[in-house]
Enzyme design. Sequence first.
Site, short mmCIF file in Angstrom:
data_model
loop_
_atom_site.label_atom_id
_atom_site.label_comp_id
_atom_site.label_asym_id
_atom_site.label_seq_id
_atom_site.Cartn_x
_atom_site.Cartn_y
_atom_site.Cartn_z
N HIS A 92 0.83 -1.22 0.00
CA HIS A 92 0.00 0.00 0.00
C HIS A 92 0.86 1.26 0.00
O HIS A 92 0.57 2.23 0.70
CB HIS A 92 -0.96 0.00 1.18
CG HIS A 92 -2.10 -0.95 1.04
ND1 HIS A 92 -3.10 -0.78 0.10
CD2 HIS A 92 -2.39 -2.10 1.70
CE1 HIS A 92 -3.96 -1.78 0.20
NE2 HIS A 92 -3.54 -2.61 1.14
N ASP A 148 0.67 -4.87 5.29
CA ASP A 148 -0.38 -5.77 4.82
C ASP A 148 -0.42 -5.79 3.30
O ASP A 148 0.05 -4.86 2.64
CB ASP A 148 -1.73 -5.36 5.38
CG ASP A 148 -2.13 -3.95 4.97
OD1 ASP A 148 -1.26 -3.05 5.04
OD2 ASP A 148 -3.29 -3.73 4.57
N GLU A 149 -0.98 -6.86 2.77
CA GLU A 149 -1.27 -6.98 1.33
C GLU A 149 -0.08 -6.53 0.47
O GLU A 149 -0.20 -5.66 -0.38
CB GLU A 149 -2.53 -6.18 0.99
CG GLU A 149 -3.76 -6.74 1.72
CD GLU A 149 -5.05 -5.99 1.44
OE1 GLU A 149 -4.98 -4.77 1.16
OE2 GLU A 149 -6.12 -6.60 1.54
N VAL A 150 1.05 -7.18 0.72
CA VAL A 150 2.27 -6.85 -0.04
C VAL A 150 2.22 -7.61 -1.36
O VAL A 150 2.91 -8.63 -1.55
CB VAL A 150 3.53 -7.19 0.79
CG1 VAL A 150 4.79 -6.67 0.09
CG2 VAL A 150 3.43 -6.60 2.19
#
Length: 452
Positions: A92, A148-150
Site C-alpha cells: 500500500h 499488509d497486502e504486499v
Amino acid sequence: MSGPSPFKMRFVHLDLKGAPPKVSYLSEAFPLFRALGATGLLIEYEDTFPYEGHLRLLRAQHAYSPAEVKEILRLAALNELEVVPLVQTFGHMEFVLKHQALAHLREVALFPNTLNPHEAESLALVGAMIDQVMELHPGARWLHIGCDEVYYLGEGEASRQWLQQEQNTKAKLCLSHVRAVASHVLARHPATAPMVWDDMLRDIPEDQLSESGVPQLVEPVLWDYGADLDVHGKALLMEKYRKCGFPRLWAASAFKGATGPSQALPPIEHHLQNNMQWLQVAACAPADMLQGIILTGWQRYDHFSVLCELLPVGIPSLAVCLQSLLHGGFAEDFRARVEKLLGISSLEITGVTRCVTGWFSPYHRRRKFIHPVMVQHIQPQAHSLLARWRALVQELEAALLRVFHEDAVEEWLEENVDPGLGQLQALLQDLDGATGSQPPQASPGPDTGQDP
C-alpha cells in the site's frame, strides 16, 4: 451475550487517504468517540501528513499542517484518546511510489503498491517517513508500520534473482523487511512498540516465524471484517502466534469500508455481527494476550480507488460496534443509549429492501410502452422525488463542506449522487416519451395463456 468487555483498549481507525475531515469536525467527533466507548485512535495519515524536506512531494493538496496535527493530538488527549500513528512501509505504498522520483523503488516497475525490499534506499525512505511522523507524535507507545497486502512481492527482477538462491523464500524476504523496519523503530524510538497487520504472517510456518526474530520486535494485528468470521480458526491462529513467541496480539474489526469499494452506507448488521464474532474470539484467548481491538473504518480500498462510506455516515455503525465491545454484547437496552448519544429518533440496524417497478423496465422503456394506470403512480412520485432530491443535494453539499474539502465533496457527489440523479431524470424523460407515443394494443411480451 453481555458482560465486561474483554477488550480493554478500543481504538477507532481514521483512514485519511480519502476525504480527510477538517479539524473542526474532529473536535466534535472525538468527544462522541469517547462517550461511545473508544479509548484511542489509530491514525493512518498516508498523504495527509505534513512531510518535510525531500519527502514534501508526498503531501496531498489538503494535507494537515504541523499545527493541525498537533491540534488533533491535543483534542485526542483532551478526550482521553490515545493516538497510534500508522505509516505504511511495505505494501500500500501507492502514495509514495506513484511519484516518478521514487518509482525506481518499486518491487515491480509497473505497479506502485509494493516497495522493493532489496534496495538500501527503500529502508532509508521508510525510515525517514517514520522519523518525521514520530517527531510529531512524541511519546507514542505504539507505531503501526502496516505491512499488509504486499502484492507482487518476489516478482521484481532483484527478488527473482534472490529467490534463485538456495533456502531463499518469499516468506524469508517478507520477514527480513519487517524485521529491518521494526528494528529501525526500536533503535530510534525505543519506547515505541511496532505493530503490523498480520495477513502476511498467517501462512508462514511456525519454525520460520520463530527463527526470524520478528516475534520479539512487533505486535501483530489479526484482522478480519467478515460477518461469518471463523472463531475457531482465529483461536488456532492466536495459539500459533503465541507458540512463535509473539507476547502480545491485537484484533481488528470494521465499522465501515469493508463491504465494497463504492459502498455509500455501511450495513450496520454486518459490522455488528463482525464485532460480536470478535468477542467470541477474545473469549478463547489466553488472559492478557489480546491487547485490544481496532475498529477499522476504511475510506478507500487503496490510494487509487473511489471513496467508500464517509466517516459521518459511519458513526451509527461505529456507535453500535463500540457499545457492543464495551458491554460484551449488544442488548436492546443499549439501542436507546446509542440513539440518545447520536441525537437520532430511530436506529436502523437491519438492511432496507428497495422496491423496483415491474411496469417500466428497460425493456418497456426502449419500446416506449407502459400501462396508463402506472403512469399515474410513477410520474407524480418521480417529479416529487426529483424536486426533493435537487433541494437535498444543495443541503447535502453545504453539510459536507463543513466536514471535508471541496475536492472530496466533488468526488463523493459525482460518485454517489449524480448517477442516481441522472437516472431519475432519464426515467422522467422516458415516461414523457412513452406517454407521448401511441401505445400498442397489447403487451409486447409473450402470450402466457392467462387472462389479463
